[in-house]
Design a protein around this motif. Structure first.
Motif, PDB file in Angstrom:
ATOM      1  N   ASN A  66      95.766  86.539 -33.579  1.00 40.34           N
ATOM      2  CA  ASN A  66      94.461  86.050 -34.034  1.00 40.34           C
ATOM      3  C   ASN A  66      93.840  85.009 -33.126  1.00 40.34           C
ATOM      4  OD1 ASN A  66      95.422  87.544 -36.172  1.00 40.34           O
ATOM      5  ND2 ASN A  66      94.909  86.052 -37.737  1.00 40.34           N
ATOM      6  N   LEU A  67      94.671  84.255 -32.424  1.00 41.08           N
ATOM      7  CA  LEU A  67      94.147  83.186 -31.579  1.00 41.08           C
ATOM      8  C   LEU A  67      94.341  83.500 -30.099  1.00 41.08           C
ATOM      9  CD1 LEU A  67      92.785  80.392 -31.785  1.00 41.08           C
ATOM     10  CD2 LEU A  67      95.061  79.375 -31.624  1.00 41.08           C
ATOM     11  N   LYS A  68      95.591  83.709 -29.694  1.00 39.63           N
ATOM     12  CA  LYS A  68      95.815  84.017 -28.281  1.00 39.63           C
ATOM     13  C   LYS A  68      95.209  85.360 -27.905  1.00 39.63           C
ATOM     14  CE  LYS A  68      99.243  84.015 -24.598  1.00 39.63           C
ATOM     15  NZ  LYS A  68     100.681  83.922 -24.230  1.00 39.63           N
ATOM     16  N   GLY A  69      95.199  86.309 -28.841  1.00 40.76           N
ATOM     17  CA  GLY A  69      94.574  87.598 -28.555  1.00 40.76           C
ATOM     18  C   GLY A  69      93.096  87.458 -28.230  1.00 40.76           C
ATOM     19  N   VAL A  70      92.415  86.578 -28.948  1.00 36.28           N
ATOM     20  CA  VAL A  70      90.992  86.303 -28.673  1.00 36.28           C
ATOM     21  C   VAL A  70      90.846  85.658 -27.301  1.00 36.28           C
ATOM     22  CG1 VAL A  70      88.970  85.001 -29.438  1.00 36.28           C
ATOM     23  CG2 VAL A  70      90.453  86.100 -31.122  1.00 36.28           C
ATOM     24  N   PHE A  71      91.729  84.712 -27.000  1.00 32.33           N
ATOM     25  CA  PHE A  71      91.749  84.075 -25.681  1.00 32.33           C
ATOM     26  C   PHE A  71      91.975  85.103 -24.584  1.00 32.33           C
ATOM     27  CE2 PHE A  71      94.667  82.580 -22.341  1.00 32.33           C
ATOM     28  CZ  PHE A  71      93.879  81.641 -21.698  1.00 32.33           C
ATOM     29  N   ASN A  72      92.972  85.978 -24.778  1.00 25.79           N
ATOM     30  CA  ASN A  72      93.301  86.971 -23.758  1.00 25.79           C
ATOM     31  C   ASN A  72      92.115  87.874 -23.436  1.00 25.79           C
ATOM     32  OD1 ASN A  72      95.972  86.091 -23.601  1.00 25.79           O
ATOM     33  ND2 ASN A  72      96.745  87.639 -25.020  1.00 25.79           N
ATOM     34  N   MET A  73      91.532  88.474 -24.458  1.00 24.79           N
ATOM     35  CA  MET A  73      90.412  89.404 -24.245  1.00 24.79           C
ATOM     36  C   MET A  73      89.233  88.699 -23.579  1.00 24.79           C
ATOM     37  SD  MET A  73      91.464  92.384 -25.267  1.00 24.79           S
ATOM     38  CE  MET A  73      89.884  93.231 -25.116  1.00 24.79           C
ATOM     39  N   THR A  74      88.937  87.502 -24.041  1.00 27.33           N
ATOM     40  CA  THR A  74      87.786  86.779 -23.506  1.00 27.33           C
ATOM     41  C   THR A  74      88.036  86.337 -22.069  1.00 27.33           C
ATOM     42  OG1 THR A  74      87.241  86.008 -25.735  1.00 27.33           O
ATOM     43  CG2 THR A  74      86.217  84.834 -23.909  1.00 27.33           C
ATOM     44  N   GLN A  75      89.249  85.923 -21.770  1.00 30.79           N
ATOM     45  CA  GLN A  75      89.544  85.475 -20.410  1.00 30.79           C
ATOM     46  C   GLN A  75      89.365  86.596 -19.393  1.00 30.79           C
ATOM     47  OE1 GLN A  75      93.638  84.288 -19.254  1.00 30.79           O
ATOM     48  NE2 GLN A  75      92.706  82.373 -18.525  1.00 30.79           N
ATOM     49  N   PHE A  76      89.673  87.816 -19.776  1.00 32.71           N
ATOM     50  CA  PHE A  76      89.524  88.937 -18.847  1.00 32.71           C
ATOM     51  C   PHE A  76      88.095  89.470 -18.784  1.00 32.71           C
ATOM     52  CE2 PHE A  76      94.187  89.289 -19.296  1.00 32.71           C
ATOM     53  CZ  PHE A  76      94.528  89.413 -17.958  1.00 32.71           C
ATOM     54  N   ILE A  77      87.349  89.373 -19.885  1.00 33.38           N
ATOM     55  CA  ILE A  77      86.020  90.001 -19.926  1.00 33.38           C
ATOM     56  C   ILE A  77      84.880  89.036 -19.619  1.00 33.38           C
ATOM     57  CG2 ILE A  77      84.373  91.105 -21.518  1.00 33.38           C
ATOM     58  CD1 ILE A  77      86.701  92.639 -22.715  1.00 33.38           C
ATOM     59  N   ALA A  78      84.997  87.778 -20.014  1.00 32.27           N
ATOM     60  CA  ALA A  78      83.905  86.818 -19.780  1.00 32.27           C
ATOM     61  C   ALA A  78      83.501  86.719 -18.304  1.00 32.27           C
ATOM     62  CB  ALA A  78      84.281  85.448 -20.335  1.00 32.27           C
ATOM     63  N   PRO A  79      84.443  86.675 -17.354  1.00 27.11           N
ATOM     64  CA  PRO A  79      84.031  86.583 -15.947  1.00 27.11           C
ATOM     65  C   PRO A  79      83.169  87.757 -15.491  1.00 27.11           C
ATOM     66  CG  PRO A  79      86.338  85.988 -16.169  1.00 27.11           C
ATOM     67  CD  PRO A  79      85.916  86.554 -17.493  1.00 27.11           C
ATOM     68  N   ILE A  80      83.411  88.927 -16.069  1.00 31.61           N
ATOM     69  CA  ILE A  80      82.596  90.098 -15.734  1.00 31.61           C
ATOM     70  C   ILE A  80      81.164  89.887 -16.201  1.00 31.61           C
ATOM     71  CG2 ILE A  80      82.303  92.574 -16.199  1.00 31.61           C
ATOM     72  CD1 ILE A  80      85.429  92.589 -16.616  1.00 31.61           C
ATOM     73  N   MET A  81      81.023  89.360 -17.403  1.00 28.16           N
ATOM     74  CA  MET A  81      79.692  89.070 -17.932  1.00 28.16           C
ATOM     75  C   MET A  81      78.999  87.983 -17.121  1.00 28.16           C
ATOM     76  SD  MET A  81      80.414  89.063 -22.033  1.00 28.16           S
ATOM     77  CE  MET A  81      80.830  90.552 -22.949  1.00 28.16           C
TER      78      MET A  81
END
Length: 242
Positions: free
Chosen positions: A107-122
């Motif tokens: 619930n927490l690290k999973g959100v961090f993981n997905m965002t860390q990989f996708i935010a830089p693309i955005m």
């Protein structure tokens, strides 16, 4: 079509609220919606602009491989919905370390993981919308849900931090969260009617919410209609938290 040409990633997308969001985005013209989950939903794969993908949000190597493939094919990711979540409830004196760790990791690290990989693309593309599913429990807590409440409160804090962080150099990358109240899902529908009625009585609108209510909120936050909405926690709870 409010999602026309958008590439979307929705975690926890195979069932319940996640599936509702996936279908809503597809109906609104998204170019492709990836329904990421621990299980494949073959019914979703029958929809032309939906792909059901097996993905564990705690597996960083798998996330990187998935994100790389999406960018290789579509050159962008416009929307990320961090919806994957689990519960392992117990009073604090009975909560095992294993139960604590499992909920924190998804619930927490999973959100961090997905965002860390996708935010830089955005950020590189200069635009994007990140939506994370929190909960009213993350706002005011709940007995027997120390781990769950901690994760949902953490999601709120990360959401506000990212709203500042991702746009600080001018990129139009927005970060918002949805805090659902009591929502009808296949899981809650299995509960006794007496309990469901007692839950509904606590809500000012005297009813439980529908998956469609959350999907509509996600659609607004994902679309360009919310282009000036950033760092907000949208409560969809029938007025339960006032």
């Amino acid at each position: 079509m409010r999602m026309e040409d958008k590439i979307c990633v929705v975690t926890g997308g195979a069932r319940g609220i996640g599936e509702g969001i996936v279908r809503k985005f597809a109906q609104e013209g998204a170019k492709m919606v990836f329904a990421c989950d621990m299980n494949i939903n073959e019914e979703l794969n029958k929809v032309e602009n939906i792909r059901s993908v097996k993905l564990d949000v705690t597996d960083r190597d798998a996330i990187k491989e998935f994100v790389d493939k999406v960018v290789e094919e579509f050159e962008k990711i416009d929307v990320l919905v961090n919806n994957a979540g689990i519960t392992k409830d117990a009073l604090i004196q009975r909560m095992s370390e294993e139960a604590w760790d499992a909920v924190i990791n998804v619930n927490l690290k999973g959100v961090f993981n997905m965002t860390q990989f996708i935010a830089p693309i955005m950020i590189k593309k200069g635009k994007g919308s990140i939506i994370s599913t929190s909960s009213i429990v993350g706002v005011f807590g709940n007995i027997g849900q120390t781990n769950y409440a901690a994760t949902k409160g953490g999601v709120i804090s990360m959401t506000k931090t990212w709203a500042k962080e991702f746009s600080r150099k001018g990129a139009q990358v927005r970060s918002n969260a949805i805090a659902p109240g009591f929502i009808k899902t296949p899981m809650t529908e299995a509960m006794p009617e007496k309990i469901l009625n007692s839950i509904a009585e606590k809500v000012p609108l005297k009813r439980m919410g529908e998956v469609e209510d959350i999907a509509n909120a996600a659609l607004f936050l994902a679309s360009d209609e919310s282009s000036y909405v950033n760092g907000q926690i949208l409560g969809v709870d029938g007025g339960l938290v006032i």
